[in-house]
Design an enzyme around this catalytic site. Structure first.
Site, short mmCIF file in Angstrom:
data_model
loop_
_atom_site.label_atom_id
_atom_site.label_comp_id
_atom_site.label_asym_id
_atom_site.label_seq_id
_atom_site.Cartn_x
_atom_site.Cartn_y
_atom_site.Cartn_z
N GLY B 89 0.77 -1.02 0.00
CA GLY B 89 -0.12 0.00 -0.01
C GLY B 89 1.05 1.26 0.05
O GLY B 89 2.08 1.19 -0.54
N LEU B 90 0.35 2.42 0.84
CA LEU B 90 1.07 3.75 0.64
C LEU B 90 1.46 4.23 -0.59
O LEU B 90 2.69 4.53 -0.96
CB LEU B 90 2.14 3.41 1.59
CG LEU B 90 2.13 3.58 3.06
CD1 LEU B 90 3.11 2.95 3.84
CD2 LEU B 90 1.15 4.61 3.70
N CYS B 91 0.50 3.70 -1.65
CA CYS B 91 0.74 4.73 -2.78
C CYS B 91 -0.30 5.32 -3.55
O CYS B 91 -0.66 5.09 -4.44
CB CYS B 91 1.13 3.14 -3.98
SG CYS B 91 0.41 1.92 -3.81
N GLY B 92 -0.77 6.20 -2.80
CA GLY B 92 -2.06 7.00 -3.16
C GLY B 92 -3.04 6.14 -3.38
O GLY B 92 -3.65 4.95 -2.78
N PHE B 94 -3.52 4.32 -6.17
CA PHE B 94 -3.40 3.42 -7.02
C PHE B 94 -4.18 2.08 -7.14
O PHE B 94 -4.81 1.97 -8.05
CB PHE B 94 -1.68 3.04 -7.07
CG PHE B 94 -1.33 1.80 -8.08
CD1 PHE B 94 -0.92 2.22 -9.20
CD2 PHE B 94 -1.02 0.61 -7.46
CE1 PHE B 94 -0.65 1.10 -10.03
CE2 PHE B 94 -0.66 -0.30 -8.08
CZ PHE B 94 -0.60 -0.03 -9.39
#
Lengths: 144, 291
Positions: B89-92, B94
């Site tokens: 995770g931690l990719c906006g 996406f």
């Protein structure tokens, strides 16, 4: 100066070679063929084998495992897997042969009463083993 | 009003958060470059492949001998959705964007009375879709062990899909991935892979007439399964670049937000420090006056 043509060798992961060449020897599915400049437009599938490229500086060899070749204005080879011959050592070669062996085993299991796919796998394995003879590597596995 | 010590602690914690997000941004930037490079390296193959395949397909189209992969099963009842997302995770937005598109697609198909089956590639997409359509899952492909996507991985997925097709498990297959435009823009995309669809280039009026070795049909039958693998491979690479791009901009935002927060907290900290000093002075002065 001899006539040259554009040659491209690409695999899914990268482009291996691109430039003018004199001729290309292609391991076609129905037999080897040599492409010279102004060859008639042809589309052929490849069997595992050695691709020999003649350039003005000399010849280069690549091991290809499959794919297809498009002969037109120039020659484009789309190889499933292509390795410069120098990069193929005993280990990589054995891995390739093993792969063919596994594919054969699977084909035998899945298509019990259909000779087609099994024959294809046998042919693939034979071709793979034959490469070894040509480049002086030992397949370490019987060719059935 | 928070005490000075509280403020100090908060500033420290935001500072360390900023350090982490900054580091993640830089890692993503480095990975993005690599992902973009491999996506670019794969492009000539995919383009050429589709061109040739498109030509072949156009010349065999309509005939009954065309392979099923090209012609389709003639039905449109069972749809297979292959949802490709990231493992992390931690990719906006996406993962959420891809999942949203896939979910929307699935509900539309279900509303039309079709059967939907879902294969997920990547953990995050599975988690996002599980709640609504968990009962439709037929398989999950785990990519967490794979550091760098190779053609072999794409082939594995393609083989899986093709064998299901051969067994008649579905009629139409669609892949969902995110197309990489640039670092800030990634477009969630749905692409139908079975039966194969080509953007036929009509403008090349005089297409070259090829000789075929072996026959046209044999080549096509050989190429179509590879075409599926090529498309999946291209999608995986696009996805990889998109993921890193999305993470990079998300982390860039986070770093900037953390910086703003630190500034705000520092001003608040200074204000309250001054208030304390002023208070002390007032106390001293009024004490002195009382004497």
């Amino acid at each position: 100066m001899a006539e040259t043509m554009q040659f491209n060798l690409v695999s899914p992961e990268r482009s291996l070679m691109s430039g003018p060449v004199l001729s290309v020897e292609i391991p076609g599915a129905d037999g080897d063929l040599t492409a010279l400049p102004n060859h008639a437009p042809t589309l052929t599938t490849l069997r595992p084998g050695i691709l020999t490229v003649q350039t003005e500086k000399g010849s280069e060899e690549y091991i290809v495992t499959g794919g297809f070749a498009e002969l037109g204005e120039g020659v484009t080879i789309l190889a499933e897997k292509a390795l410069p011959r120098g990069d193929v050592d005993q280990d990589t070669y054995e891995a390739l042969v093993d792969e063919a062996h596994v594919a054969y085993g699977k084909a035998k299991e899945v298509f019990k009463n259909e000779p087609g796919p099994v024959d294809d796998a046998v042919k693939l394995l034979h071709d793979m083993v034959a490469i070894g003879g040509k480049i002086g590597l030992d397949p370490k596995q019987p060719s059935l | 009003m928070p005490s000075l010590k509280d403020l100090k602690n908060r500033i420290e914690s935001v500072k360390s958060t900023r350090k982490i997000t900054k580091a993640m941004q830089m890692v993503a930037a480095a990975k993005l470059r690599r992902a973009q490079d491999s996506a670019e390296a794969a492009r000539p193959y995919a383009e050429r492949f589709n061109e040739v395949l498109g030509q072949l397909a156009a010349s065999v189209a309509g005939s009954d001998s065309a392979p099923l992969l090209l012609r389709g099963t003639g039905k449109d009842d069972v749809h297979l959705l292959v949802v490709m997302t990231a493992e992390r995770g931690l990719c906006g937005g996406f993962n959420a964007n891809i999942a949203k598109l896939a979910k929307q697609h699935a509900s539309e198909l279900l509303a039309k009375g079709k059967t939907v089956k879902i294969i997920t590639v990547g953990k995050k997409g599975r988690d996002a879709i599980k709640r609504d359509f968990g009962n439709l899952f037929i398989e999950h492909v785990d990519m967490s062990e794979i550091k760098r996507v190779g053609y072999a991985d794409a082939q594995g997925i393609a083989k899986n899909i093709l064998s299901r097709f051969d067994e008649g498990e579905f009629d139409v297959a669609t892949i969902f991935f995110s197309e990489f435009v640039n670092v800030v823009t990634q477009i969630p995309t749905a692409q139908q892979i079975i039966p194969a669809k080509f953007d036929v280039a009509e403008d090349e009026g005089a297409a070259t007439v090829y000789e075929y070795e072996p026959s046209e049909e044999a080549i096509l039958a050989d190429l179509l399964p590879r075409g599926v693998a090529t498309q999946i491979f291209a999608a995986l690479l696009e996805n990889g670049a998109s993921e890193q791009g999305a993470r990079m901009s998300a982390m860039d935002n986070a770093t900037r937000n953390a910086g703003e927060m630190i500034d705000k907290l520092t001003i608040e900290f200074n204000r309250s420090r001054q208030a304390v000093i002023t208070n002390e002075l007032i106390e001293i002065i009024s004490g002195a006056e009382a004497l």
